[in-house]
Motif scaffolding. Structure first.
Motif, PDB file in Angstrom:
ATOM      1  N   ASP A 118       0.863  -0.971   0.413  1.00 19.21           N
ATOM      2  CA  ASP A 118      -0.003  -0.065  -0.333  1.00 19.21           C
ATOM      3  C   ASP A 118       0.985   1.606  -0.217  1.00 19.21           C
ATOM      4  O   ASP A 118       2.384   1.022   0.743  1.00 19.21           O
ATOM      5  N   PRO A 119      -0.158   2.863  -0.202  1.00 17.04           N
ATOM      6  CA  PRO A 119       1.158   3.428  -0.547  1.00 17.04           C
ATOM      7  C   PRO A 119       1.657   3.891   0.719  1.00 17.04           C
ATOM      8  O   PRO A 119       1.218   3.254   1.722  1.00 17.04           O
ATOM      9  N   ILE A 122       7.376   7.523   2.992  1.00 19.16           N
ATOM     10  CA  ILE A 122       8.286   7.926   2.607  1.00 19.16           C
ATOM     11  C   ILE A 122       8.495   7.997   0.605  1.00 19.16           C
ATOM     12  O   ILE A 122       8.766   8.994   0.068  1.00 19.16           O
ATOM     13  N   ASP A 123       7.023   7.364   0.423  1.00 12.20           N
ATOM     14  CA  ASP A 123       7.182   6.981  -1.086  1.00 12.20           C
ATOM     15  C   ASP A 123       6.438   8.497  -1.699  1.00 12.20           C
ATOM     16  O   ASP A 123       7.021   8.761  -2.714  1.00 12.20           O
ATOM     17  N   LEU A 124       5.398   8.429  -0.115  1.00 14.68           N
ATOM     18  CA  LEU A 124       4.325   9.808  -0.777  1.00 14.68           C
ATOM     19  C   LEU A 124       5.398  10.873  -0.578  1.00 14.68           C
ATOM     20  O   LEU A 124       5.150  11.887  -1.110  1.00 14.68           O
ATOM     21  N   GLU A 125       5.481  10.942   0.498  1.00 18.89           N
ATOM     22  CA  GLU A 125       6.735  12.422   0.880  1.00 18.89           C
ATOM     23  C   GLU A 125       7.788  12.893  -0.538  1.00 18.89           C
ATOM     24  O   GLU A 125       7.759  14.041  -1.326  1.00 18.89           O
ATOM     25  N   PHE A 126       8.388  11.774  -1.415  1.00 21.41           N
ATOM     26  CA  PHE A 126       9.419  11.638  -1.974  1.00 21.41           C
ATOM     27  C   PHE A 126       8.530  11.929  -3.741  1.00 21.41           C
ATOM     28  O   PHE A 126       8.940  13.037  -4.388  1.00 21.41           O
ATOM     29  N   MET A 127       7.067  11.496  -3.807  1.00 21.57           N
ATOM     30  CA  MET A 127       6.696  12.438  -5.264  1.00 21.57           C
ATOM     31  C   MET A 127       6.518  14.143  -4.571  1.00 21.57           C
ATOM     32  O   MET A 127       6.462  14.399  -5.365  1.00 21.57           O
ATOM     33  N   GLN A 128       6.151  14.327  -3.471  1.00 26.10           N
ATOM     34  CA  GLN A 128       5.104  15.250  -2.893  1.00 26.10           C
ATOM     35  C   GLN A 128       6.852  16.383  -3.095  1.00 26.10           C
ATOM     36  O   GLN A 128       6.675  17.356  -3.874  1.00 26.10           O
ATOM     37  N   PHE A 129       8.146  15.812  -3.191  1.00 28.34           N
ATOM     38  CA  PHE A 129       9.530  16.655  -2.841  1.00 28.34           C
ATOM     39  C   PHE A 129       9.727  16.794  -5.092  1.00 28.34           C
ATOM     40  O   PHE A 129       9.751  17.767  -5.420  1.00 28.34           O
ATOM     41  N   SER A 158      -6.568  -0.085  -5.653  1.00 31.98           N
ATOM     42  CA  SER A 158      -6.277   0.211  -4.623  1.00 31.98           C
ATOM     43  C   SER A 158      -5.503   1.517  -4.026  1.00 31.98           C
ATOM     44  O   SER A 158      -5.796   2.671  -4.326  1.00 31.98           O
ATOM     45  N   TYR A 159      -4.553   0.896  -4.967  1.00 32.69           N
ATOM     46  CA  TYR A 159      -3.209   1.789  -5.108  1.00 32.69           C
ATOM     47  C   TYR A 159      -3.691   3.649  -5.280  1.00 32.69           C
ATOM     48  O   TYR A 159      -3.431   4.245  -4.680  1.00 32.69           O
ATOM     49  N   LYS A 160      -3.486   3.479  -6.553  1.00 35.52           N
ATOM     50  CA  LYS A 160      -3.733   4.481  -7.699  1.00 35.52           C
ATOM     51  C   LYS A 160      -4.832   5.252  -6.884  1.00 35.52           C
ATOM     52  O   LYS A 160      -4.648   6.179  -6.803  1.00 35.52           O
ATOM     53  N   LYS A 161      -6.412   4.944  -6.047  1.00 28.44           N
ATOM     54  CA  LYS A 161      -7.118   5.801  -5.645  1.00 28.44           C
ATOM     55  C   LYS A 161      -6.562   7.030  -4.443  1.00 28.44           C
ATOM     56  O   LYS A 161      -7.304   6.796  -4.301  1.00 28.44           O
ATOM     57  N   LYS A 162      -5.831   5.717  -3.798  1.00 27.49           N
ATOM     58  CA  LYS A 162      -5.232   5.714  -2.558  1.00 27.49           C
ATOM     59  C   LYS A 162      -4.226   7.324  -2.923  1.00 27.49           C
ATOM     60  O   LYS A 162      -4.144   8.222  -1.982  1.00 27.49           O
ATOM     61  N   LEU A 163      -3.923   6.942  -4.239  1.00 25.16           N
ATOM     62  CA  LEU A 163      -2.892   8.359  -4.131  1.00 25.16           C
ATOM     63  C   LEU A 163      -3.474   9.153  -4.876  1.00 25.16           C
ATOM     64  O   LEU A 163      -2.748  11.015  -4.465  1.00 25.16           O
ATOM     65  N   LEU A 164      -4.359   8.987  -4.997  1.00 27.46           N
ATOM     66  CA  LEU A 164      -5.050  10.714  -5.880  1.00 27.46           C
ATOM     67  C   LEU A 164      -5.361  11.121  -4.611  1.00 27.46           C
ATOM     68  O   LEU A 164      -6.300  12.498  -4.287  1.00 27.46           O
ATOM     69  N   THR A 165      -5.501  10.860  -3.288  1.00 24.49           N
ATOM     70  CA  THR A 165      -5.817  11.223  -2.044  1.00 24.49           C
ATOM     71  C   THR A 165      -5.421  12.403  -1.800  1.00 24.49           C
ATOM     72  O   THR A 165      -5.416  13.383  -0.973  1.00 24.49           O
ATOM     73  N   THR A 166      -3.823  12.382  -2.691  1.00 29.90           N
ATOM     74  CA  THR A 166      -2.050  12.735  -1.494  1.00 29.90           C
ATOM     75  C   THR A 166      -2.468  13.798  -3.136  1.00 29.90           C
ATOM     76  O   THR A 166      -1.822  14.813  -3.042  1.00 29.90           O
ATOM     77  N   GLU A 168      -2.699  15.615  -7.587  1.00 28.29           N
ATOM     78  CA  GLU A 168      -3.922  15.629  -7.881  1.00 28.29           C
ATOM     79  C   GLU A 168      -4.049  15.126  -9.516  1.00 28.29           C
ATOM     80  O   GLU A 168      -5.514  14.867  -9.577  1.00 28.29           O
ATOM     81  N   THR A 169      -3.429  14.590  -9.753  1.00 25.02           N
ATOM     82  CA  THR A 169      -3.505  13.932 -10.496  1.00 25.02           C
ATOM     83  C   THR A 169      -2.290  12.892 -11.230  1.00 25.02           C
ATOM     84  O   THR A 169      -2.088  13.039 -10.624  1.00 25.02           O
ATOM     85  N   LEU A 170      -3.153  11.754 -10.974  1.00 27.03           N
ATOM     86  CA  LEU A 170      -2.016  10.450 -11.626  1.00 27.03           C
ATOM     87  C   LEU A 170      -1.405  10.654 -12.298  1.00 27.03           C
ATOM     88  O   LEU A 170      -1.092  10.951 -13.264  1.00 27.03           O
ATOM     89  N   PRO A 171       0.251  10.199 -11.853  1.00 24.84           N
ATOM     90  CA  PRO A 171       1.112  10.493 -13.108  1.00 24.84           C
ATOM     91  C   PRO A 171       1.370   9.446 -14.078  1.00 24.84           C
ATOM     92  O   PRO A 171       0.294   7.857 -13.632  1.00 24.84           O
ATOM     93  N   THR A 172       1.800   9.223 -14.959  1.00 24.06           N
ATOM     94  CA  THR A 172       1.943   7.720 -16.333  1.00 24.06           C
ATOM     95  C   THR A 172       1.866   6.241 -15.403  1.00 24.06           C
ATOM     96  O   THR A 172       3.335   6.679 -14.389  1.00 24.06           O
ATOM     97  N   THR A 173       1.664   5.293 -15.486  1.00 28.73           N
ATOM     98  CA  THR A 173       1.815   4.401 -14.825  1.00 28.73           C
ATOM     99  C   THR A 173       2.351   2.693 -15.738  1.00 28.73           C
ATOM    100  O   THR A 173       2.127   3.175 -16.476  1.00 28.73           O
ATOM    101  N   PHE A 174       3.614   2.592 -15.172  1.00 32.65           N
ATOM    102  CA  PHE A 174       3.689   1.384 -15.497  1.00 32.65           C
ATOM    103  C   PHE A 174       4.030  -0.455 -14.803  1.00 32.65           C
ATOM    104  O   PHE A 174       3.889  -0.242 -13.276  1.00 32.65           O
TER     105      PHE A 174
END
Ligand code: GTP
Ligand code: MG
Length: 203
Positions: A118-119, A122-129, A158-166, A168-174
């Protein structure tokens, strides 16, 4: 894209010493052990181009690889590895942050996430950075072979859904697996497309 050559150039801890060629660069980052080095080897179809290990903390420096004589690929140390000393961790963070802030050739960063997780903060903080520093990034789910397909789909959704709470938009995913080669074509196609787009900025 066909890989005609993949050459290791250098390892260092200071972005100032990185190769000077004005060509597009792609960086791989994520938690220790998430599979950064393995993914690089899978994409390049080379077993030992990047060093891998079952123990976290294998990659400790900024590693530059030159691909097809046209672009750079960079293997970075993982973040969030609890086993290293606090002092070493601070140095790590400093040179990784510095790399991202200073490296002008960097056109896209791949943030790797273990498909099973799950998100994490540390990953979320890095994406925000990355966002705060206007550094474009994609999300790469790794080790897809470790989950059955229905569990995998559920987990990614579920990961993508949770990410959208942090975010604004989803990045391209692989979705990738270094064991099976899943995602290789899409990944290389994406890089090809970005290279074609940015080439004018590198002339
Ligand atoms: P650090 O350099 O320590 O930050 O790790 P890393 O992110 O570069 O991970 P690395 O590629 O060294 O892989 C860590 C472990 O995960 C190794 O034992 C790999 O064999 C394993 N691994 C990586 N990718 C995959 C994958 O797609 N599937 C499976 N099953 N195992 C993988
Ligand atoms: Mg590594």
């Amino acid at each position: 894209m066909k890989i005609k050559s993949a050459e290791f150039l250098m390892s260092n801890s200071n972005v100032i010493k990185a190769p000077k060629d004005r060509i597009p660069e792609y960086a791989f980052i994520g938690r220790s052990n998430v599979g950064k080095s393995s993914l690089i080897n899978m994409l390049m179809e080379r077993k030992d181009l990047a060093k891998i290990s079952g123990k976290p903390g294998k990659t400790q420096l900024i590693n530059h690889f030159k691909i097809n004589d046209e672009w750079f690929l960079v293997d970075l140390p993982g973040y969030g590895y609890a086993q290293i000393s606090k002092k070493k961790r601070t140095i790590f963070q400093y040179f990784i942050e510095n790399y991202f802030k200073e490296r002008e050739q960097l056109v896209c960063t791949f943030v790797l996430i273990d498909s099973r997780h799950d998100p994490q903060k540390i990953d979320l903080e890095f994406m925000q950075f990355l966002g705060a520093n206007q550094i474009p990034f994609c999300l790469v789910f790794t080790k897809a072979d470790k989950l059955g397909s229905s569990k995998l789909n559920k987990q990614i959704t579920s990961y993508k859904k949770k990410l959208l709470t942090t975010l604004e938009t989803l990045p391209t995913t692989f979705l990738t697996s270094s064991s099976t080669g899943l995602g290789r074509e899409e990944f290389l196609e994406f890089i090809d497309g970005v290279n074609a787009n940015v080439i004018k900025d590198f002339k």
